[in-house]
Design a protein around this motif. Structure first.
Motif, PDB file in Angstrom:
ATOM      1  N   LEU B 168       0.823  -1.212   0.000  1.00  0.00           N
ATOM      2  CA  LEU B 168       0.000   0.000   0.000  1.00  0.00           C
ATOM      3  C   LEU B 168       0.856   1.262   0.000  1.00  0.00           C
ATOM      4  N   GLU B 169       1.916   1.272   0.805  1.00  0.00           N
ATOM      5  CA  GLU B 169       2.749   2.468   0.873  1.00  0.00           C
ATOM      6  C   GLU B 169       3.574   2.657  -0.395  1.00  0.00           C
ATOM      7  N   ASN B 170       4.032   1.551  -0.985  1.00  0.00           N
ATOM      8  CA  ASN B 170       4.797   1.683  -2.223  1.00  0.00           C
ATOM      9  C   ASN B 170       3.922   2.287  -3.332  1.00  0.00           C
ATOM     10  N   ARG B 171       2.652   1.889  -3.342  1.00  0.00           N
ATOM     11  CA  ARG B 171       1.765   2.450  -4.349  1.00  0.00           C
ATOM     12  C   ARG B 171       1.560   3.942  -4.108  1.00  0.00           C
ATOM     13  N   ALA B 172       1.317   4.294  -2.845  1.00  0.00           N
ATOM     14  CA  ALA B 172       1.102   5.709  -2.534  1.00  0.00           C
ATOM     15  C   ALA B 172       2.343   6.521  -2.929  1.00  0.00           C
ATOM     16  N   MET B 173       3.506   5.958  -2.653  1.00  0.00           N
ATOM     17  CA  MET B 173       4.752   6.658  -2.984  1.00  0.00           C
ATOM     18  C   MET B 173       4.903   6.804  -4.495  1.00  0.00           C
ATOM     19  N   MET B 174       4.606   5.735  -5.238  1.00  0.00           N
ATOM     20  CA  MET B 174       4.751   5.800  -6.695  1.00  0.00           C
ATOM     21  C   MET B 174       3.806   6.844  -7.289  1.00  0.00           C
ATOM     22  N   MET B 175       2.606   6.940  -6.742  1.00  0.00           N
ATOM     23  CA  MET B 175       1.657   7.915  -7.281  1.00  0.00           C
ATOM     24  C   MET B 175       2.128   9.340  -6.987  1.00  0.00           C
ATOM     25  N   ARG B 176       2.823   9.482  -5.861  1.00  0.00           N
ATOM     26  CA  ARG B 176       3.352  10.784  -5.508  1.00  0.00           C
ATOM     27  C   ARG B 176       4.545  11.151  -6.399  1.00  0.00           C
ATOM     28  N   LEU B 177       5.403  10.152  -6.674  1.00  0.00           N
ATOM     29  CA  LEU B 177       6.620  10.423  -7.442  1.00  0.00           C
ATOM     30  C   LEU B 177       6.356  10.537  -8.940  1.00  0.00           C
ATOM     31  N   PHE B 178       5.446   9.693  -9.444  1.00  0.00           N
ATOM     32  CA  PHE B 178       5.290   9.585 -10.904  1.00  0.00           C
ATOM     33  C   PHE B 178       3.829   9.726 -11.343  1.00  0.00           C
ATOM     34  N   PRO B 179       3.192  10.848 -11.030  1.00  0.00           N
ATOM     35  CA  PRO B 179       1.786  10.978 -11.449  1.00  0.00           C
ATOM     36  C   PRO B 179       1.627  10.797 -12.962  1.00  0.00           C
ATOM     37  N   ASP B 180       2.641  11.236 -13.737  1.00  0.00           N
ATOM     38  CA  ASP B 180       2.534  11.132 -15.194  1.00  0.00           C
ATOM     39  C   ASP B 180       2.487   9.676 -15.648  1.00  0.00           C
ATOM     40  N   LEU B 181       3.181   8.789 -14.908  1.00  0.00           N
ATOM     41  CA  LEU B 181       3.161   7.376 -15.295  1.00  0.00           C
ATOM     42  C   LEU B 181       1.774   6.774 -15.107  1.00  0.00           C
ATOM     43  N   PHE B 182       1.101   7.219 -14.036  1.00  0.00           N
ATOM     44  CA  PHE B 182      -0.230   6.664 -13.797  1.00  0.00           C
ATOM     45  C   PHE B 182      -1.228   7.191 -14.826  1.00  0.00           C
ATOM     46  N   ALA B 183      -0.919   8.352 -15.422  1.00  0.00           N
ATOM     47  CA  ALA B 183      -1.786   8.861 -16.482  1.00  0.00           C
ATOM     48  C   ALA B 183      -1.610   8.023 -17.744  1.00  0.00           C
ATOM     49  N   ARG B 184      -0.412   7.418 -17.906  1.00  0.00           N
ATOM     50  CA  ARG B 184      -0.145   6.634 -19.119  1.00  0.00           C
ATOM     51  C   ARG B 184      -0.545   5.167 -18.991  1.00  0.00           C
ATOM     52  N   HIS B 185      -0.818   4.719 -17.779  1.00  0.00           N
ATOM     53  CA  HIS B 185      -1.155   3.310 -17.571  1.00  0.00           C
ATOM     54  C   HIS B 185      -2.510   3.213 -16.887  1.00  0.00           C
ATOM     55  N   ARG B 186      -3.199   2.111 -17.120  1.00  0.00           N
ATOM     56  CA  ARG B 186      -4.395   1.873 -16.311  1.00  0.00           C
ATOM     57  C   ARG B 186      -4.035   0.801 -15.295  1.00  0.00           C
ATOM     58  N   VAL B 187      -3.645   1.249 -14.114  1.00  0.00           N
ATOM     59  CA  VAL B 187      -3.192   0.329 -13.064  1.00  0.00           C
ATOM     60  C   VAL B 187      -4.354   0.055 -12.121  1.00  0.00           C
ATOM     61  N   LYS B 188      -4.614  -1.224 -11.869  1.00  0.00           N
ATOM     62  CA  LYS B 188      -5.716  -1.552 -10.947  1.00  0.00           C
ATOM     63  C   LYS B 188      -5.380  -1.059  -9.540  1.00  0.00           C
ATOM     64  N   PRO B 189      -6.322  -0.409  -8.880  1.00  0.00           N
ATOM     65  CA  PRO B 189      -6.032   0.143  -7.545  1.00  0.00           C
ATOM     66  C   PRO B 189      -5.960  -0.957  -6.475  1.00  0.00           C
ATOM     67  N   VAL B 190      -5.130  -0.697  -5.459  1.00  0.00           N
ATOM     68  CA  VAL B 190      -4.998  -1.664  -4.356  1.00  0.00           C
ATOM     69  C   VAL B 190      -5.544  -1.101  -3.049  1.00  0.00           C
ATOM     70  N   ASP B 191      -5.973   0.157  -3.063  1.00  0.00           N
ATOM     71  CA  ASP B 191      -6.233   0.781  -1.760  1.00  0.00           C
ATOM     72  C   ASP B 191      -7.517   0.320  -1.080  1.00  0.00           C
ATOM     73  N   SER B 192      -8.262  -0.586  -1.743  1.00  0.00           N
ATOM     74  CA  SER B 192      -9.435  -1.123  -1.041  1.00  0.00           C
ATOM     75  C   SER B 192      -9.031  -2.188  -0.012  1.00  0.00           C
ATOM     76  N   TYR B 193      -7.728  -2.525   0.036  1.00  0.00           N
ATOM     77  CA  TYR B 193      -7.308  -3.640   0.886  1.00  0.00           C
ATOM     78  C   TYR B 193      -7.824  -3.530   2.320  1.00  0.00           C
TER      79      TYR B 193
END
Lengths: 303, 472
Positions: B168-193
């Motif tokens: 969960l934290e790695n995902r949050a960190m990646m979204m913070r560091l690379f918002p542009d990458l998430f705009a280019r990919h459709r990544v399934k969310p994990v935060d419902s865990y």
């Protein structure tokens, strides 16, 4: 909430407040010594406040400073307080806002690296300012981000029980012999009491409130009775009773706090100092300690 | 050559990584190192650390985080997803069976003495019914990949698996560091865990519970290596994080000590091992547990997640029987196969293994965390000989497996981007239903050539992306 959580929150903020107050005591000693006070008069009170038995002879400034800031033999040195605050915060980090945790954790990470050489390099004034800044940050994060429910009130209780103790002790060591009639405006006294005011960040406030000279009785009245002065005993007891009323109005500690508060809220300086300031301070410190113990048995040791 | 998650054997880029590679080619070469620096600073500030046992240098360290994601296509994920759910269902059925009618022992599929003689078998659980028959509420299944279509299960973790906070934290960190990458990919969310976990835990409240169940997370305390995760999960679910001393037993119920007096507890997500749960029933020297907890549990007054005694099913000697369990309980073929495993208590196996130590991986049957194992190909002759002596002293304590060429994933090291071996731990949650969120913890062995991904042995973590199905 969990009793243990309340206990950690309470001690977390007590230790932060204690670190800040030690910094303030050191700062006032430093100011006095720079104005030509004797080492004994300037630095001994720091040890007295911390509960040391009376010392004869010389008290070297360097020893007092290192003992109060970094000495591992002294669990209540600033380093020890910030570590204890961080350990308490660590144990409840699921309860406190991230901002609060980050403020406390980064404070610890910084002081962890501090040694005698780095302290000399930074200078005592710079270091004391840093400690106060960190405490302001922690308090600001608390006030600016915590939901106003039980955890918040236990944090506030810790802050104000500790602060009341410290303000009372400050008056105890710096105001020996003061009565309601102490109106001396001798230059040495002016200097002394101005330093006391500055140590609780109240110099400007005092000036804003009165055009009179800085007199022992005037400063004492402000630090005891002025509810608008955030480090006065009256203000501390306002905050303590406010939080306890919201936690549990029927608790025994709420009654004790209310009684102590009434004395400051409705008391007059000449009555309170009837037996001298020293006596008043001694009584207050004991009553405040009893209140702390009652908070423990009412909320923090439930079975 | 190990299978690479990004580079195809023909030198091209595998489909799930195409958009990533385009991005990588479009940014300045120092972007990744700079982002990594930022990430380390942020992790340190929020205090995501773990404690390393035996590390004299302070007790806290950051688990190295790698900024290059491990990317899995929707199709690949489907297989891992189905395979993990199937496996956990079978393992849960196995635990229920051995603590009830023991049909699988009667059928001779798993040797009786191996189960009943196992240290993790808990006679206290015999004949006990647990809510919804769920024993393993949270499972971590360690999956490795050796080829485009070859996934294996390396290990099941059915006691108190950890690592989900890094997912969960790695995902949050990646979204913070690379918002542009998430705009280019459709990544399934994990935060419902955490919501799914909370729901699963509430769904297994004891029958006697009236109204909304009270769930708590039970931690050994902040000196534990996974304390951060315990606090994190409690926070995410909005429940109390308790230690043993916060709980007590009275009137056949479990209570927690609160500022307003005792409060009833219905479900305990415990992150304390069986042995330490109740000093009256298990280890009397445990200061972590709650005296009398087992008696309340046995009377159905509280639910423990995971149940007591699940360790009997994730032992390496039980592992070899899981494919048969899947056939026995579910009537299905395993979707994810086991790694071939030799058991050193068997003479034939032992002879073979001792002759091939330099090529094999040997593990302790009850070991975990990458401790006490031999990786033949990367060990010296002296290390191999020393291990041979340990095996001969107690053969039944060991199993051996071929050294799998774990797949590699591009990873940032000082010299640049290089392939490093990875595994994957998805987390399977069971309550009313059995589910897993699309993702997991990808662990990466940061040392060149190393196959040991454990954080205690120099491993790091990566964010794991499961891509949405792309409409063609």
């Amino acid at each position: 909430m969990l009793s243990r959580t309340a206990d950690h929150l309470y001690w977390m903020s007590r230790y932060i407040e204690r670190a800040e107050n030690i910094a303030r005591f050191l700062d006032v000693s430093n100011r006095l010594s720079l104005s030509g006070g004797s080492a004994h008069d300037c630095w001994l009170p720091v040890l007295t406040i911390a509960g040391w038995p009376p010392q004869d002879g010389d008290v070297p400034a360097v020893r007092v400073i290192s003992w109060s800031v970094l000495d591992h033999a002294n669990p209540s040195c600033i380093h020890g307080c910030l570590r204890a605050a961080r350990e308490n915060a660590h144990a409840v980090r699921s309860v406190i806002p991230n901002e609060l945790w980050e403020a406390i954790n980064s404070t610890w990470l910084e002081i962890k690296r501090l040694d005698g050489a780095a302290l000399r390099e930074q200078g005592l004034t710079g270091f004391c300012d840093w400690v106060k800044d960190r405490s302001h940050l922690v308090r600001g994060a608390t006030y600016g981000t915590m939901l106003r429910d039980e955890p918040f009130h236990f944090v506030r209780l810790g802050t104000f029980i500790e602060r009341a103790d410290n303000t009372a002790r400050l008056l105890g060591v710096r105001g020996a012999g003061v009565t309601a009639e102490s109106r001396s405006s001798a230059a040495a006294d002016q200097l002394h009491w101005a330093a006391v005011l500055r140590s609780v960040s109240a110099y400007k406030s005092f000036r804003a409130l009165t055009r009179d000279d800085i007199t022992p009785a005037g400063v004492t009245a402000m630090l005891l009775l002025n509810a608008d002065m955030p480090r006065s005993l009256h203000a501390c007891m306002d905050a303590v009773t406010y939080s306890l009323e919201r936690i549990l109005p029927t608790a025994e500690c709420t009654r004790l706090a209310g009684a102590a508060h009434a004395r400051l809220h409705y008391g007059r300086l000449d009555q309170l100092l009837e037996d001298g300031l020293d006596r008043f301070v001694d009584d207050f410190v004991v009553a405040n300690h009893t209140l702390g113990k009652q908070i423990h048995s009412d909320f923090l040791m439930a079975t | 050559m190990a299978f690479d998650e990004m580079k195809a054997p023909d030198g091209g880029v595998r489909a799930p990584y195409r958009a990533y590679e385009n991005w990588l080619l479009s940014v300045a070469p120092d972007v990744l190192p700079r982002k990594l620096e930022q990430a380390d600073e942020m992790f340190r500030r929020i205090g995501i650390t773990f404690n390393v046992y035996g590390d004299q240098e302070g007790t806290e360290r950051l688990i190295p985080f790698d900024p290059i994601p491990r990317i899995i296509s929707a199709e690949e994920w489907q297989r891992v997803h189905n395979g993990c759910i199937q496996r956990v269902k079978a393992l849960n059925a196995f635990i229920h069976d051995i603590y009830h009618d023991q049909e699988i022992l009667k059928a001779g599929i798993v040797p009786r003495e191996q189960v009943l003689g196992n240290d993790s078998y808990r006679p206290e659980m015999q004949g006990l019914d647990v809510a919804r028959n769920v024993y393993v509420h949270i499972a971590g299944v360690d999956v490795v990949r050796v080829g485009a279509d070859e996934f294996y299960v390396l290990e099941d973790n059915l006691r108190t698996p950890s690592g989900v906070s890094y997912m969960l934290e790695n995902r949050a960190m990646m979204m913070r560091l690379f918002p542009d990458l998430f705009a280019r990919h459709r990544v399934k969310p994990v935060d419902s865990y955490s919501d799914v976990l909370h729901k699963a835990l509430r769904s297994v409240a004891p029958a006697a519970c009236e109204g909304e169940p009270t769930v708590v997370v039970l931690t050994p305390g902040y000196h534990n290596s996974a304390y951060f995760e315990h606090a994190f999960l409690a926070e995410q679910m909005g429940v109390e994080l308790v230690e043993g001393r916060d709980l007590f037993v009275a009137d056949g119920k479990v209570w927690m000590r609160t500022t307003m007096g005792p409060k009833r507890v219905d479900v305990i997500y415990r992150r304390i091992d069986d042995d330490f749960l109740d000093p009256l029933a298990f280890r009397p020297d445990s200061a972590l547990g709650v005296p009398g907890l087992l008696s309340v549990y046995r009377m159905g007054g509280v639910t423990l997640a995971n149940a007591i005694g699940t360790g009997v099913a994730d032992d390496k000697s039980t592992y070899i029987h899981v494919p048969e369990m899947i056939r026995f309980y579910l009537g299905e073929e395993p979707i994810l196969p086991n790694v071939p495993t030799w058991r050193l208590e068997r003479e034939d196996d032992r002879t073979y293994v001792l002759e091939h130590l330099a090529d094999l991986v040997v593990k302790e049957v009850h070991g975990s965390g990458g401790y006490g194992m031999l990786v033949g190909p990367t060990s010296t002759k002296a290390q191999i000989e020393a291990f041979r002596a340990k095996i001969l002293a107690n053969p039944a304590n060991y199993i051996a497996q071929p050294t799998l060429a774990l797949s590699t994933c591009p990873t940032l090291v000082e010299s640049g981007i290089v392939p490093r071996h990875v595994d994957l731990r998805p987390f399977v949650l069971s309550g009313e239903t059995t589910t897993l969120v699309p993702g997991g913890l990808t662990r990466v062995a940061l040392k060149e050539g190393s196959l040991v991904v454990n954080s205690s042995q120099g491993g790091g973590t990566k964010d794991t992306w499961v891509l949405e199905d792309e409409p063609c």
